[in-house]
Design a protein around this motif. Sequence first.
Motif, mmCIF file in Angstrom:
data_model
loop_
_atom_site.group_PDB
_atom_site.id
_atom_site.type_symbol
_atom_site.label_atom_id
_atom_site.label_comp_id
_atom_site.label_asym_id
_atom_site.label_seq_id
_atom_site.Cartn_x
_atom_site.Cartn_y
_atom_site.Cartn_z
ATOM 1 N N HIS A 101 0.829 -1.191 0.000
ATOM 2 C CA HIS A 101 0.000 0.000 0.000
ATOM 3 C C HIS A 101 0.874 1.255 0.000
ATOM 4 N N PHE A 102 0.341 2.306 -0.575
ATOM 5 C CA PHE A 102 1.021 3.592 -0.590
ATOM 6 C C PHE A 102 0.472 4.497 0.509
ATOM 7 N N CYS A 103 1.312 5.450 0.896
ATOM 8 C CA CYS A 103 0.901 6.484 1.825
ATOM 9 C C CYS A 103 1.328 7.822 1.230
ATOM 10 N N TRP A 104 0.516 8.318 0.287
ATOM 11 C CA TRP A 104 0.742 9.572 -0.406
ATOM 12 C C TRP A 104 1.907 9.470 -1.396
ATOM 13 N N PRO A 105 1.767 8.696 -2.471
ATOM 14 C CA PRO A 105 2.823 8.640 -3.489
ATOM 15 C C PRO A 105 2.950 9.991 -4.180
ATOM 16 N N SER A 106 4.173 10.443 -4.417
ATOM 17 C CA SER A 106 4.386 11.806 -4.919
ATOM 18 C C SER A 106 5.110 11.883 -6.257
ATOM 19 N N ALA A 107 5.893 10.894 -6.633
ATOM 20 C CA ALA A 107 6.655 10.993 -7.880
ATOM 21 C C ALA A 107 7.021 9.610 -8.395
ATOM 22 N N LEU A 108 7.306 9.569 -9.697
ATOM 23 C CA LEU A 108 7.661 8.312 -10.355
ATOM 24 C C LEU A 108 8.976 8.459 -11.106
ATOM 25 N N GLY A 109 9.736 7.381 -11.151
ATOM 26 C CA GLY A 109 10.933 7.291 -11.970
ATOM 27 C C GLY A 109 10.900 5.965 -12.697
ATOM 28 N N HIS A 110 11.551 5.896 -13.860
ATOM 29 C CA HIS A 110 11.452 4.690 -14.686
ATOM 30 C C HIS A 110 12.823 4.288 -15.199
ATOM 31 N N ASP A 111 13.096 2.999 -15.112
ATOM 32 C CA ASP A 111 14.303 2.400 -15.680
ATOM 33 C C ASP A 111 13.854 1.433 -16.768
ATOM 34 N N PRO A 112 13.812 1.861 -18.041
ATOM 35 C CA PRO A 112 13.304 0.992 -19.096
ATOM 36 C C PRO A 112 14.175 -0.225 -19.358
ATOM 37 N N ALA A 113 15.475 -0.114 -19.127
ATOM 38 C CA ALA A 113 16.364 -1.236 -19.399
ATOM 39 C C ALA A 113 16.089 -2.417 -18.468
ATOM 40 N N SER A 114 15.844 -2.128 -17.187
ATOM 41 C CA SER A 114 15.578 -3.188 -16.203
ATOM 42 C C SER A 114 14.096 -3.350 -15.905
ATOM 43 N N GLU A 115 13.258 -2.592 -16.629
ATOM 44 C CA GLU A 115 11.803 -2.642 -16.433
ATOM 45 C C GLU A 115 11.432 -2.424 -14.970
ATOM 46 N N ARG A 116 11.965 -1.332 -14.417
ATOM 47 C CA ARG A 116 11.693 -0.982 -13.028
ATOM 48 C C ARG A 116 10.948 0.335 -12.955
ATOM 49 N N LEU A 117 10.035 0.420 -11.995
ATOM 50 C CA LEU A 117 9.326 1.657 -11.675
ATOM 51 C C LEU A 117 9.653 2.025 -10.236
ATOM 52 N N PHE A 118 10.086 3.266 -10.029
ATOM 53 C CA PHE A 118 10.412 3.772 -8.698
ATOM 54 C C PHE A 118 9.307 4.735 -8.265
ATOM 55 N N VAL A 119 8.757 4.530 -7.075
ATOM 56 C CA VAL A 119 7.663 5.362 -6.580
ATOM 57 C C VAL A 119 8.063 5.975 -5.239
ATOM 58 N N ALA A 120 8.104 7.310 -5.191
ATOM 59 C CA ALA A 120 8.360 7.996 -3.927
ATOM 60 C C ALA A 120 7.094 7.926 -3.084
ATOM 61 N N ASP A 121 7.160 7.223 -1.974
ATOM 62 C CA ASP A 121 6.023 7.052 -1.069
ATOM 63 C C ASP A 121 6.203 8.045 0.083
ATOM 64 N N TYR A 122 5.733 9.253 -0.172
ATOM 65 C CA TYR A 122 6.007 10.474 0.603
ATOM 66 C C TYR A 122 5.870 10.299 2.114
ATOM 67 N N MET A 123 4.686 9.923 2.586
ATOM 68 C CA MET A 123 4.437 9.872 4.027
ATOM 69 C C MET A 123 4.939 8.588 4.682
#
Length: 201
Positions: free
Chosen positions: A1-23
Motif C-alpha cells: 500500500h502507498f501512503c501519499w505517493p508523490s513521484a515516479l521514476g522509470h528504468d526501461p532497461a531493467s523494467e523498473r518503476l520507482f515510486v516515492a512514497d512520501y508519508m
Amino acid sequence: HFCWPSALGHDPASERLFVADYMANRVLVFEFDGGAVQTGMNAKYVLGQDNFFDKDAGTAANRMNVPYGVAYDGVAKRLYVSEVANNRVVTFDLGAGIVNGMAASRVLGQPDFVSAIDGGGVGEFRGPSGLAVDGARRRLFVADSANNRIQVWDTTNLTNGAAPVTVIGQTSLATASAGVTQSGLKMPAGLALHPNGRWLW
C-alpha cells in the motif's frame, strides 16, 4: 500500500518503476517481467526502510524523511531521491543491483548523511522537490522550492555536499529571492526534461 505517493521514476532497461512514497518515508521499486503490469502487484524492493512494514523517518544513509522526487539516470545506473524534510538529495548506485534498505552512496545539500539543515547558500536546499536528469550530458536538475530556484549539478564525479555548477531562477548560486519575471522563479516544484536534453519545463 502507498501512503501519499508523490513521484515516479522509470528504468526501461531493467523494467523498473520507482515510486516515492512520501508519508511512508520510502521509495518502492516495482519490477515488470516483460512489461506485464498486474492489478495490486507487490513492490519487489524498498529503499529508505529495512522492510515493507516500517515507515520511520531518519537522516542516515539508509533512511529517508519525506521523499518527494525521484529520477533515474540510465547511463550511470543511478537513482536520485529528493527529501523535503531532510533538505537533501541522495543517490543510489544500482549498477550492481538493489537490496532492501540499501544505503545511499552520496548526498547533496548536506555535508554528510546525519545533517538535515535548511539553507539558501550555494548547494543548500529548503524543501527540494522535483528532479530531472540528463544522463547523456551528465546533469542533474533539482527544484529547490523554498529557495525559488533550480540548481544544476554535473554528475560526472559527485561527492558528498558537492556544489552545483549553475542555477536557474537566480542571478547567482548564493541567492534565493522569489521572482515573477522572465528570469525569476517562485516555489518551483515539478520538472520535466525533453529527451533531447535541451528543453527543461
